[in-house]
Design a protein around this motif. Sequence first.
Motif, PDB file in Angstrom:
ATOM      1  N   GLY A  91      -7.641  30.193  60.981  1.00 13.38           N
ATOM      2  CA  GLY A  91      -6.379  29.462  60.932  1.00 13.38           C
ATOM      3  C   GLY A  91      -6.066  28.704  62.211  1.00 13.38           C
ATOM      4  O   GLY A  91      -4.997  28.096  62.323  1.00 13.38           O
ATOM      5  N   GLU A 105       0.308  35.743  57.649  1.00 16.15           N
ATOM      6  CA  GLU A 105      -0.782  34.946  57.082  1.00 16.15           C
ATOM      7  C   GLU A 105      -2.122  35.633  57.326  1.00 16.15           C
ATOM      8  O   GLU A 105      -2.980  35.694  56.430  1.00 16.15           O
ATOM      9  CB  GLU A 105      -0.791  33.551  57.711  1.00 16.15           C
ATOM     10  N   LYS A 138      -4.547  37.094  54.453  1.00 18.81           N
ATOM     11  CA  LYS A 138      -5.910  36.564  54.439  1.00 18.81           C
ATOM     12  C   LYS A 138      -6.934  37.686  54.561  1.00 18.81           C
ATOM     13  O   LYS A 138      -7.991  37.658  53.925  1.00 18.81           O
ATOM     14  CB  LYS A 138      -6.099  35.563  55.581  1.00 18.81           C
TER      15      LYS A 138
END
Length: 277
Positions: free
Chosen positions: A135, A183, A187
């Motif tokens: 990311g 996140e 993930k």
Amino acid sequence: MRKIVLQGIIIVVSFFCCWAVLSKVDWMDLLQVKKATVKTEQKLGELFWDLFRKKDKEIKSPKIVGPIDSLVSKICKANGIDLSKVKLHILEKDEINAFALPDGHLVVYTGLIEEADNAEELCGVLGHELAHIEGNHVMKKLIKELGLTALLSVTTGQHNPELIKQAAKLLSSTAFDRQMEKEADVKSVDYLLKAGIDPLPFADFMYKLAEGNADADKYFSWISTHPESKQRAEYIVEYSKSQKKKGFKVRPIMTRKSWETLQDKVKTEKSDLDTEL
């Protein structure tokens, strides 16, 4: 009146035509911003890793690095992550911690390997850090906290050594913002399920952080970088259950005996390193 309307139409059409043309221009490529960013990240990765490597002993035994690397490889291959860009490092340190550095450097402390109850717990942490790497959270955090100018000064030799130490500490002991952490948690669950690894032990690990124990001081690093562990464990459990309904099948990735053997090898390797010192 018609003339005014016609002029208005021409202006609107011209605007959208210009927008369509400009939108097709690769400004990142044109201005070589992406290329400069990549070089900056590579240099930062080298500088930060060199700092940690000099501070703590690196574990290089194939009997330890091999099994951990195989776990990273399993996660990466199942999720289309370019394994060649992930640089795994294992350092001898009792802190229960793992963190990402710029340019795909993934640092794991021996304390984490020793305290994880099983390979699945470790995989949850590895997946979390891989999510930060994928990311681009590392560079975003550094730019937000230190500023792009300061980072560029680090890579051009116009820097204060203390700035590098400050930035390194920022990455190893300071949390990302809540959105990035969530996140990375989500993930990690996705990564694990696609790799056939049970994500629930990852939630167990987070619960341990929240509850604390006699060795709570050892957990300080991951507690400080992962606040609100109980709440996060709860949504990891809920998200994992919802995803499992989609038909993902999980299986053990390492027997209890194999995991305990790996932990024993870590302890032996640490004793050998201490003897050398």
